[in-house]
Design a protein around this motif. Sequence first.
Motif, PDB file in Angstrom:
ATOM      1  N   GLY A   1       4.178  -4.604 -10.348  1.00 58.62           N
ATOM      2  CA  GLY A   1       3.390  -5.383  -9.405  1.00 58.62           C
ATOM      3  C   GLY A   1       2.899  -6.671 -10.026  1.00 58.62           C
ATOM      4  N   GLY A   2       2.970  -7.764  -9.267  1.00 56.19           N
ATOM      5  CA  GLY A   2       2.483  -9.040  -9.762  1.00 56.19           C
ATOM      6  C   GLY A   2       2.539 -10.092  -8.670  1.00 56.19           C
ATOM      7  N   GLY A   3       1.621 -11.026  -8.698  1.00 55.03           N
ATOM      8  CA  GLY A   3       1.581 -12.095  -7.707  1.00 55.03           C
ATOM      9  C   GLY A   3       0.676 -11.745  -6.542  1.00 55.03           C
ATOM     10  N   GLU A   4      -0.076 -12.738  -6.078  1.00 56.75           N
ATOM     11  CA  GLU A   4      -0.978 -12.560  -4.942  1.00 56.75           C
ATOM     12  C   GLU A   4      -0.790 -13.715  -3.970  1.00 56.75           C
ATOM     13  N   SER A   5      -1.256 -13.509  -2.740  1.00 55.75           N
ATOM     14  CA  SER A   5      -1.384 -14.605  -1.786  1.00 55.75           C
ATOM     15  C   SER A   5      -2.548 -14.284  -0.869  1.00 55.75           C
ATOM     16  N   TYR A   6      -3.035 -15.301  -0.151  1.00 55.48           N
ATOM     17  CA  TYR A   6      -4.295 -15.155   0.568  1.00 55.48           C
ATOM     18  C   TYR A   6      -4.176 -15.451   2.056  1.00 55.48           C
ATOM     19  N   GLY A   7      -2.995 -15.833   2.533  1.00 55.91           N
ATOM     20  CA  GLY A   7      -2.783 -15.950   3.961  1.00 55.91           C
ATOM     21  C   GLY A   7      -2.340 -14.617   4.536  1.00 55.91           C
ATOM     22  N   TYR A   8      -2.035 -14.596   5.827  1.00 51.55           N
ATOM     23  CA  TYR A   8      -1.621 -13.350   6.445  1.00 51.55           C
ATOM     24  C   TYR A   8      -0.176 -12.989   6.096  1.00 51.55           C
ATOM     25  N   ARG A   9       0.695 -13.986   5.981  1.00 56.02           N
ATOM     26  CA  ARG A   9       2.118 -13.726   5.838  1.00 56.02           C
ATOM     27  C   ARG A   9       2.509 -13.441   4.388  1.00 56.02           C
TER      28      ARG A   9
ATOM     29  N   ALA B   1      10.918 -10.221  -3.989  1.00 52.34           N
ATOM     30  CA  ALA B   1      11.559  -9.890  -5.261  1.00 52.34           C
ATOM     31  C   ALA B   1      11.572 -11.089  -6.200  1.00 52.34           C
ATOM     32  N   ALA B   2      11.864 -12.281  -5.682  1.00 55.05           N
ATOM     33  CA  ALA B   2      11.884 -13.482  -6.519  1.00 55.05           C
ATOM     34  C   ALA B   2      10.487 -13.795  -7.046  1.00 55.05           C
ATOM     35  N   LYS B   3       9.464 -13.590  -6.223  1.00 54.43           N
ATOM     36  CA  LYS B   3       8.086 -13.879  -6.636  1.00 54.43           C
ATOM     37  C   LYS B   3       7.666 -12.980  -7.789  1.00 54.43           C
ATOM     38  N   VAL B   4       8.022 -11.694  -7.711  1.00 52.23           N
ATOM     39  CA  VAL B   4       7.584 -10.741  -8.726  1.00 52.23           C
ATOM     40  C   VAL B   4       8.505 -10.767  -9.947  1.00 52.23           C
ATOM     41  N   ARG B   5       9.756 -11.162  -9.761  1.00 57.17           N
ATOM     42  CA  ARG B   5      10.690 -11.201 -10.895  1.00 57.17           C
ATOM     43  C   ARG B   5      10.168 -12.101 -12.018  1.00 57.17           C
ATOM     44  N   ARG B   6       9.494 -13.197 -11.682  1.00 59.04           N
ATOM     45  CA  ARG B   6       9.040 -14.135 -12.708  1.00 59.04           C
ATOM     46  C   ARG B   6       8.104 -13.471 -13.718  1.00 59.04           C
ATOM     47  N   PRO B   7       7.008 -12.838 -13.290  1.00 48.09           N
ATOM     48  CA  PRO B   7       6.173 -12.177 -14.303  1.00 48.09           C
ATOM     49  C   PRO B   7       6.855 -10.978 -14.948  1.00 48.09           C
ATOM     50  N   LEU B   8       7.700 -10.266 -14.199  1.00 50.44           N
ATOM     51  CA  LEU B   8       8.415  -9.121 -14.774  1.00 50.44           C
ATOM     52  C   LEU B   8       9.262  -9.568 -15.961  1.00 50.44           C
ATOM     53  N   GLU B   9      10.041 -10.644 -15.788  1.00 51.91           N
ATOM     54  CA  GLU B   9      10.939 -11.085 -16.850  1.00 51.91           C
ATOM     55  C   GLU B   9      10.198 -11.793 -17.979  1.00 51.91           C
ATOM     56  N   ARG B  10       8.997 -12.299 -17.685  1.00 54.29           N
ATOM     57  CA  ARG B  10       8.202 -12.872 -18.772  1.00 54.29           C
ATOM     58  C   ARG B  10       7.755 -11.776 -19.728  1.00 54.29           C
ATOM     59  N   ILE B  11       7.346 -10.647 -19.181  1.00 53.12           N
ATOM     60  CA  ILE B  11       6.901  -9.531 -20.020  1.00 53.12           C
ATOM     61  C   ILE B  11       8.090  -8.791 -20.615  1.00 53.12           C
TER      62      ILE B  11
ATOM     63  N   LEU C   1      15.020  -7.495 -19.481  1.00 44.17           N
ATOM     64  CA  LEU C   1      15.420  -7.104 -18.125  1.00 44.17           C
ATOM     65  C   LEU C   1      15.823  -8.309 -17.275  1.00 44.17           C
ATOM     66  N   GLU C   2      16.081  -9.426 -17.895  1.00 46.36           N
ATOM     67  CA  GLU C   2      16.509 -10.595 -17.137  1.00 46.36           C
ATOM     68  C   GLU C   2      17.734 -10.247 -16.289  1.00 46.36           C
ATOM     69  N   GLY C   3      17.651 -10.546 -14.998  1.00 44.24           N
ATOM     70  CA  GLY C   3      18.750 -10.285 -14.082  1.00 44.24           C
ATOM     71  C   GLY C   3      18.871  -8.848 -13.618  1.00 44.24           C
ATOM     72  N   VAL C   4      17.923  -7.982 -14.012  1.00 41.02           N
ATOM     73  CA  VAL C   4      18.001  -6.588 -13.571  1.00 41.02           C
ATOM     74  C   VAL C   4      18.004  -6.515 -12.048  1.00 41.02           C
ATOM     75  N   LYS C   5      18.730  -5.574 -11.508  1.00 41.44           N
ATOM     76  CA  LYS C   5      18.797  -5.437 -10.056  1.00 41.44           C
ATOM     77  C   LYS C   5      17.477  -4.891  -9.514  1.00 41.44           C
ATOM     78  N   ILE C   6      16.933  -5.561  -8.521  1.00 42.46           N
ATOM     79  CA  ILE C   6      15.732  -5.102  -7.825  1.00 42.46           C
ATOM     80  C   ILE C   6      16.165  -4.518  -6.492  1.00 42.46           C
TER      81      ILE C   6
ATOM     82  N   MET D   1      -4.118 -20.571 -12.049  1.00 47.07           N
ATOM     83  CA  MET D   1      -3.621 -21.666 -12.868  1.00 47.07           C
ATOM     84  C   MET D   1      -4.009 -21.455 -14.333  1.00 47.07           C
ATOM     85  N   ARG D   2      -5.228 -20.976 -14.570  1.00 41.76           N
ATOM     86  CA  ARG D   2      -5.644 -20.671 -15.936  1.00 41.76           C
ATOM     87  C   ARG D   2      -4.739 -19.607 -16.557  1.00 41.76           C
ATOM     88  N   ASP D   3      -4.331 -18.606 -15.755  1.00 37.26           N
ATOM     89  CA  ASP D   3      -3.369 -17.608 -16.232  1.00 37.26           C
ATOM     90  C   ASP D   3      -2.096 -18.289 -16.729  1.00 37.26           C
ATOM     91  N   ARG D   4      -1.567 -19.181 -15.897  1.00 39.86           N
ATOM     92  CA  ARG D   4      -0.293 -19.831 -16.221  1.00 39.86           C
ATOM     93  C   ARG D   4      -0.408 -20.699 -17.465  1.00 39.86           C
TER      94      ARG D   4
END
Length: 435
Positions: free
Chosen positions: A308-316, A322-332, A336-341, A429-432
């Motif tokens: 799990g990773g990434g947040e948003s604050y609107g309704y949608r 998968a692309a949104k969460v892949r970034r923090p997953l592959e950083r850690i 697992l770069e390119g692993v199938k989600i 932003m401070r996280d990044r």
Amino acid sequence: MRLLYANGRRGEHTSSWYAASAEAPGPYPALKGEVRADVAVVGGGFTGLSAALHAARAGAKVVLVEAQRVGWGASGRNGGQVAPGLNMHQDALEAKLGRAAAEGYWRIGQEAVALVRALVDELAPEADWQPGVLHSFWQAKEAEEAASYSAYLRSEYGYEHQEVLDAAGVCGFVGTEAYKGGVVDWVAGHIHPLAYAFGLARGAEAAGAQLHEMSEVHRIAPEGGQVLVATDRGRVIADQVILGCNGYMEGLAPKMQARVMPINNYVVATEPLGDRAAEVMPRNVAVADSKFVINYFRLSGDGRLIFGGGESYGYRFPRDIAAKVRRPLERIFPQLEGVKITHGWGGTLGITVKRVPLFMRPAPGVMAAGGYSGHGVALATTAGEIMARAVGGDVADFDLMARLPAPPFPGGPLLRTPITTAAMMWYAMRDRLGV
């Protein structure tokens, strides 16, 4: 647009690995006509299902109504971590509310985890309780502070169940060099949350509770000394009402809604990792890290990484989760770069300003709890049990939880979302930047 219907199809569980790997109970019929009850429960997540289960077991006539399906919301979509305590440290609670109150919160937090484990064993063994939650830290200073707090809990509360790790020790649990240290809590654990919710529903039904899905509540109002709960095609007249809607409180309890803000969080499941699973997670604990926009992960029973990773604050939700969460997953886990989600999904949880749960009586005859701020598996389960006891006259724990600080979000109904979003984007932003 109603948050209940902003993402996904009405009446269907989101397309998650959890939904694909758990057998749903029911379906339960929509409420039609008028029924009378001792307790009406609104919401079929952990809070409502636990309340219905415990109130029915205490002998009350219980009717539960859920707008979608049981376990449909955050209860069936989260990271599955079951940890004791609140998001506020014990020393901070002592300073704010006194030692006696802080000791009460500590007891409730410990009982919450024990209750979940007992209910998994009894009602949902397929939820597969696994011990251990590792809190991992990106900065050495954070790790030092966590080690100091662990020592404080040991000396002041006699808590001997945490293991403090340096950076090398963390690598013995997690296949990454990203973290500077960590603390494992061995009382905590992790589960398949949707399977657990389904077990609670079956248990509540077996105890005599009457469950109704596809029954959105539009109005809660006094009715001749009792309380009316009105849906599209039915109504419940109850002596008392328990609200367990958390992030989906829209229009039902304005005082509660002003203090609980919905935010979205995202999770993916990889393909089964096979032999790589032992490299990625040498020890089968769940992990939550120290980013403000937290990363959390664990292995599933069939060797997938649930991340799990990434947040948003609107309704949608975003179009490509998968692309949104892949970034923090592959950083850690760069290995697992390119692993199938195989699955990516979103969920809506409720947070409070102080990140501690909110218990309140928003109207005569109505109790509510929510705003678990990421600790919902344990806290929501115990909240339901606490409110079930309160309707039977044992209000001590409810009243204690209601003392937790619960200011409304700034800005009122129109401005609270943009104001809070701006603040959270600053911390993201401070996280990044690694600040």
